[in-house]
Motif scaffolding. Structure first.
Motif, PDB file in Angstrom:
ATOM      1  N   ALA A   1       0.852  -1.193   0.000  1.00 24.52           N
ATOM      2  CA  ALA A   1       0.000   0.000   0.000  1.00 24.52           C
ATOM      3  C   ALA A   1       0.884   1.238   0.000  1.00 24.52           C
ATOM      4  N   VAL A   2       0.257   2.372  -0.195  1.00 30.28           N
ATOM      5  CA  VAL A   2       0.915   3.647   0.086  1.00 30.28           C
ATOM      6  C   VAL A   2       0.646   3.964   1.553  1.00 30.28           C
ATOM      7  N   TYR A   3       1.709   4.230   2.296  1.00 34.11           N
ATOM      8  CA  TYR A   3       1.608   4.499   3.724  1.00 34.11           C
ATOM      9  C   TYR A   3       1.720   6.010   3.962  1.00 34.11           C
ATOM     10  N   TYR A   4       0.781   6.520   4.740  1.00 34.31           N
ATOM     11  CA  TYR A   4       0.709   7.945   5.026  1.00 34.31           C
ATOM     12  C   TYR A   4       0.884   8.215   6.514  1.00 34.31           C
ATOM     13  N   CYS A   5       1.703   9.191   6.801  1.00 32.17           N
ATOM     14  CA  CYS A   5       1.830   9.711   8.153  1.00 32.17           C
ATOM     15  C   CYS A   5       0.762  10.786   8.341  1.00 32.17           C
ATOM     16  N   ALA A   6       0.247  10.925   9.559  1.00 31.13           N
ATOM     17  CA  ALA A   6      -0.810  11.908   9.798  1.00 31.13           C
ATOM     18  C   ALA A   6      -0.688  12.510  11.185  1.00 31.13           C
ATOM     19  N   ALA A   7      -0.969  13.802  11.256  1.00 27.77           N
ATOM     20  CA  ALA A   7      -1.121  14.475  12.545  1.00 27.77           C
ATOM     21  C   ALA A   7      -2.589  14.351  12.936  1.00 27.77           C
ATOM     22  N   LEU A   8      -2.840  13.859  14.141  1.00 23.69           N
ATOM     23  CA  LEU A   8      -4.207  13.595  14.578  1.00 23.69           C
ATOM     24  C   LEU A   8      -4.748  14.740  15.428  1.00 23.69           C
ATOM     25  N   GLN A   9      -6.043  15.022  15.235  1.00 28.51           N
ATOM     26  CA  GLN A   9      -6.697  15.984  16.123  1.00 28.51           C
ATOM     27  C   GLN A   9      -6.781  15.420  17.526  1.00 28.51           C
ATOM     28  N   ASN A  10      -6.983  14.111  17.568  1.00 26.80           N
ATOM     29  CA  ASN A  10      -7.216  13.463  18.852  1.00 26.80           C
ATOM     30  C   ASN A  10      -6.815  12.008  18.732  1.00 26.80           C
ATOM     31  N   TYR A  11      -6.076  11.500  19.683  1.00 28.82           N
ATOM     32  CA  TYR A  11      -5.598  10.114  19.651  1.00 28.82           C
ATOM     33  C   TYR A  11      -6.758   9.127  19.578  1.00 28.82           C
ATOM     34  N   TYR A  12      -7.849   9.410  20.286  1.00 29.22           N
ATOM     35  CA  TYR A  12      -8.945   8.432  20.358  1.00 29.22           C
ATOM     36  C   TYR A  12      -9.848   8.502  19.124  1.00 29.22           C
ATOM     37  N   SER A  13     -10.072   9.699  18.591  1.00 20.90           N
ATOM     38  CA  SER A  13     -10.987   9.843  17.461  1.00 20.90           C
ATOM     39  C   SER A  13     -10.333   9.472  16.139  1.00 20.90           C
ATOM     40  N   ARG A  14      -9.010   9.552  16.076  1.00 18.92           N
ATOM     41  CA  ARG A  14      -8.249   9.281  14.855  1.00 18.92           C
ATOM     42  C   ARG A  14      -8.611  10.225  13.713  1.00 18.92           C
ATOM     43  N   ILE A  15      -9.222  11.336  14.022  1.00 21.29           N
ATOM     44  CA  ILE A  15      -9.503  12.347  12.997  1.00 21.29           C
ATOM     45  C   ILE A  15      -8.192  13.032  12.632  1.00 21.29           C
ATOM     46  N   VAL A  16      -7.950  13.152  11.337  1.00 20.25           N
ATOM     47  CA  VAL A  16      -6.676  13.658  10.851  1.00 20.25           C
ATOM     48  C   VAL A  16      -6.731  15.163  10.632  1.00 20.25           C
ATOM     49  N   ASP A  17      -5.697  15.828  11.137  1.00 25.18           N
ATOM     50  CA  ASP A  17      -5.535  17.257  10.888  1.00 25.18           C
ATOM     51  C   ASP A  17      -4.882  17.493   9.531  1.00 25.18           C
ATOM     52  N   TYR A  18      -3.776  16.815   9.276  1.00 25.09           N
ATOM     53  CA  TYR A  18      -3.112  16.933   7.985  1.00 25.09           C
ATOM     54  C   TYR A  18      -2.261  15.699   7.732  1.00 25.09           C
ATOM     55  N   TRP A  19      -1.966  15.497   6.424  1.00 22.05           N
ATOM     56  CA  TRP A  19      -1.294  14.300   5.957  1.00 22.05           C
ATOM     57  C   TRP A  19       0.086  14.592   5.394  1.00 22.05           C
ATOM     58  N   GLY A  20       0.919  13.532   5.374  1.00 20.82           N
ATOM     59  CA  GLY A  20       2.117  13.557   4.580  1.00 20.82           C
ATOM     60  C   GLY A  20       1.784  13.153   3.153  1.00 20.82           C
ATOM     61  N   GLN A  21       2.811  13.089   2.315  1.00 20.20           N
ATOM     62  CA  GLN A  21       2.581  12.811   0.896  1.00 20.20           C
ATOM     63  C   GLN A  21       2.495  11.318   0.595  1.00 20.20           C
ATOM     64  N   GLY A  22       2.930  10.485   1.508  1.00 22.14           N
ATOM     65  CA  GLY A  22       2.849   9.041   1.344  1.00 22.14           C
ATOM     66  C   GLY A  22       4.141   8.428   0.837  1.00 22.14           C
ATOM     67  N   THR A  23       4.337   7.161   1.175  1.00 21.64           N
ATOM     68  CA  THR A  23       5.479   6.399   0.689  1.00 21.64           C
ATOM     69  C   THR A  23       5.010   4.985   0.339  1.00 21.64           C
ATOM     70  N   GLN A  24       5.457   4.484  -0.804  1.00 20.40           N
ATOM     71  CA  GLN A  24       4.982   3.196  -1.301  1.00 20.40           C
ATOM     72  C   GLN A  24       5.718   2.049  -0.613  1.00 20.40           C
ATOM     73  N   VAL A  25       4.967   1.072  -0.155  1.00 21.08           N
ATOM     74  CA  VAL A  25       5.517  -0.181   0.366  1.00 21.08           C
ATOM     75  C   VAL A  25       4.956  -1.313  -0.486  1.00 21.08           C
ATOM     76  N   THR A  26       5.852  -2.113  -1.048  1.00 20.47           N
ATOM     77  CA  THR A  26       5.445  -3.235  -1.879  1.00 20.47           C
ATOM     78  C   THR A  26       6.075  -4.503  -1.307  1.00 20.47           C
ATOM     79  N   VAL A  27       5.235  -5.490  -1.009  1.00 20.20           N
ATOM     80  CA  VAL A  27       5.700  -6.761  -0.456  1.00 20.20           C
ATOM     81  C   VAL A  27       5.460  -7.843  -1.490  1.00 20.20           C
ATOM     82  N   SER A  28       6.528  -8.464  -1.948  1.00 22.63           N
ATOM     83  CA  SER A  28       6.407  -9.515  -2.964  1.00 22.63           C
ATOM     84  C   SER A  28       6.292 -10.876  -2.299  1.00 22.63           C
ATOM     85  N   SER A  29       5.554 -11.749  -2.954  1.00 19.34           N
ATOM     86  CA  SER A  29       5.335 -13.088  -2.377  1.00 19.34           C
ATOM     87  C   SER A  29       6.415 -14.058  -2.815  1.00 19.34           C
TER      88      SER A  29
END
Length: 121
Positions: A93-121
């Motif tokens: 998947a593309v993995y995104y870092c996020a700043a959260l408004q609240n740890y419990y609600s998981r509502i995101v304030d803003y995002w990073g641009q993402g980084t691709q992770v690919t796992v081959s079988s």
């Protein structure tokens, strides 16, 4: 509002490990809960892991990654990490870092641009 820049993604074989990093700018990092999310092709973005604002603080994980992934943070370096072990093809998947408004609600304030992770079988 700050900026988030992810790094550390790449291609890895099934069973392997990767560590993602998210460098944050801005003076509010140490007072902000942080999270990692991911989005696989054709699927909705989903929560992966979260951590409270303190280094060594409480953490929470999606059931699909519990026991394999570890989120941590370094408030001196303004960086949050995601250590991913025992990777599976379904972790691809593309993995995104996020700043959260609240740890419990998981509502995101803003995002990073993402980084691709690919796992081959």
């Amino acid at each position: 509002q700050g900026q988030l820049v992810e790094s550390g993604g790449g291609l890895v074989q099934s069973g392997g490990s990767l560590r993602l990093s998210c460098a944050a700018s801005g003076r509010t990092f140490s007072s902000t809960a942080m999270g990692w999310f991911r989005q696989a092709a054709g699927k909705e973005r989903e929560f992966v892991a979260g951590i409270t604002r303190w280094s060594g603080g409480s953490t929470t994980y999606a059931d699909s990654v519990k026991g394999r992934f570890t989120i941590s943070r370094d408030n001196v370096k303004n960086t949050v990490y995601l250590q991913m072990n025992s990777l599976k093809p379904e972790d691809t998947a593309v993995y995104y870092c996020a700043a959260l408004q609240n740890y419990y609600s998981r509502i995101v304030d803003y995002w990073g641009q993402g980084t691709q992770v690919t796992v081959s079988s």
